[in-house]
Design a protein around this motif. Structure first.
Motif, PDB file in Angstrom:
ATOM      1  N   LYS A 218     -14.757 -64.071  16.659  1.00 38.61           N
ATOM      2  CA  LYS A 218     -14.045 -62.991  17.339  1.00 38.61           C
ATOM      3  C   LYS A 218     -13.467 -62.019  16.316  1.00 38.61           C
ATOM      4  N   ILE A 219     -13.221 -60.815  16.781  1.00 44.73           N
ATOM      5  CA  ILE A 219     -12.575 -59.796  15.951  1.00 44.73           C
ATOM      6  C   ILE A 219     -11.080 -59.846  16.249  1.00 44.73           C
TER       7      ILE A 219
ATOM      8  N   ARG B  87     -13.255 -62.423  12.308  1.00 40.34           N
ATOM      9  CA  ARG B  87     -13.565 -61.201  11.574  1.00 40.34           C
ATOM     10  C   ARG B  87     -12.310 -60.340  11.703  1.00 40.34           C
ATOM     11  N   LEU B  88     -11.726 -59.937  10.594  1.00 38.23           N
ATOM     12  CA  LEU B  88     -10.430 -59.268  10.616  1.00 38.23           C
ATOM     13  C   LEU B  88     -10.541 -57.751  10.608  1.00 38.23           C
TER      14      LEU B  88
ATOM     15  N   ARG C 277     -10.208 -50.846  11.749  1.00 36.90           N
ATOM     16  CA  ARG C 277     -11.269 -50.895  10.748  1.00 36.90           C
ATOM     17  C   ARG C 277     -11.341 -52.296  10.158  1.00 36.90           C
ATOM     18  N   GLU C 278     -12.569 -52.696   9.835  1.00 42.37           N
ATOM     19  CA  GLU C 278     -12.783 -54.035   9.310  1.00 42.37           C
ATOM     20  C   GLU C 278     -12.069 -54.227   7.973  1.00 42.37           C
TER      21      GLU C 278
ATOM     22  N   PRO D  37     -11.215 -54.896  18.523  1.00 43.39           N
ATOM     23  CA  PRO D  37     -10.744 -56.276  18.456  1.00 43.39           C
ATOM     24  C   PRO D  37     -10.749 -56.973  19.819  1.00 43.39           C
ATOM     25  N   ASP D  38     -10.996 -58.275  19.763  1.00 45.41           N
ATOM     26  CA  ASP D  38     -10.874 -59.133  20.945  1.00 45.41           C
ATOM     27  C   ASP D  38      -9.434 -59.614  21.089  1.00 45.41           C
ATOM     28  N   ILE D  39      -8.793 -59.818  19.949  1.00 46.88           N
ATOM     29  CA  ILE D  39      -7.421 -60.321  19.886  1.00 46.88           C
ATOM     30  C   ILE D  39      -6.631 -59.374  18.991  1.00 46.88           C
TER      31      ILE D  39
END
Length: 189
Positions: A46-47, A73-74, A89-90, A116-118
């Motif tokens: 998840k992002i 994934r942050l 942004r990643e 993002p998911d979270i």
């Protein structure tokens, strides 16, 4: 009336937060990292958007590293247009960070924009019902509204327990938190 009440609650909660001992702040950052329930909120694949602390905010970096190790994934907030909406942004380990305004840093324009998911959500104050007061600009309310239109997102408020207030005035545009994480533990709403 609601705006002035929110401003007063924000000011009082931030004064309590500002007064916290530096050693306590370090322990609190480690405590929230350990208290995040990976068995309840799966982050693998998840992002997850985090944030770098500004002023006296709790430091989310230990938590973000734990989530990265668990497979997340942050991302970090970014403001490509100072008057436009906040994007994410990643965050790649070791990548350069650039000033984002508001006293914080984030990935530059070459980083991928992610939804993002979270969302680990900073705040000035919160109540027992999951209502939050931000810093008065509505960045997270607008971002969550945009993302929720695509698919429901999880908003996890991140704060010190001293930022709790009896009641936050709730307006139609305000997005409640799904969860809250403080140095005293994890709450679901």
């Amino acid at each position: 009336m609601t705006a002035s009440l929110k401003a007063a609650l924000r000011e009082a909660a931030l004064a309590r937060r500002d007064a916290l001992d530096p050693a306590f702040r370090i322990e609190a950052a480690l405590a929230i990292s350990e208290a995040f329930p990976l068995d309840r909120i799966s982050v693998a694949g998840k992002i997850v958007s985090g944030f770098l602390p500004i002023q006296s905010e709790i430091d989310t970096r230990p938590l973000m590293d734990r989530l990265r190790v668990a497979g997340a994934r942050l991302a970090l907030p970014a403001f490509p247009d100072r008057k436009g909406p906040m994007v994410f942004r990643e965050l790649i380990r070791g990548a350069d960070l650039v000033p984002m305004g508001f006293g914080t840093f984030g990935p530059g324009p070459e980083a991928a924009e992610l939804d993002p998911d979270i969302l680990l959500t900073p705040l000035a104050a919160f109540d027992a019902a999951g209502n939050r007061i931000g810093y008065g600009k509505g960045h997270y309310d607008f971002a969550l509204a945009r993302l929720d239109r695509i698919a429901p997102r999880i908003a996890v408020g991140i704060a010190f327990s001293c930022q709790e207030v009896d009641a936050v005035p709730h307006e139609p545009h305000d997005r409640r938190l799904d969860f809250l994480l403080t140095e005293t533990g994890f709450r679901a709403f």
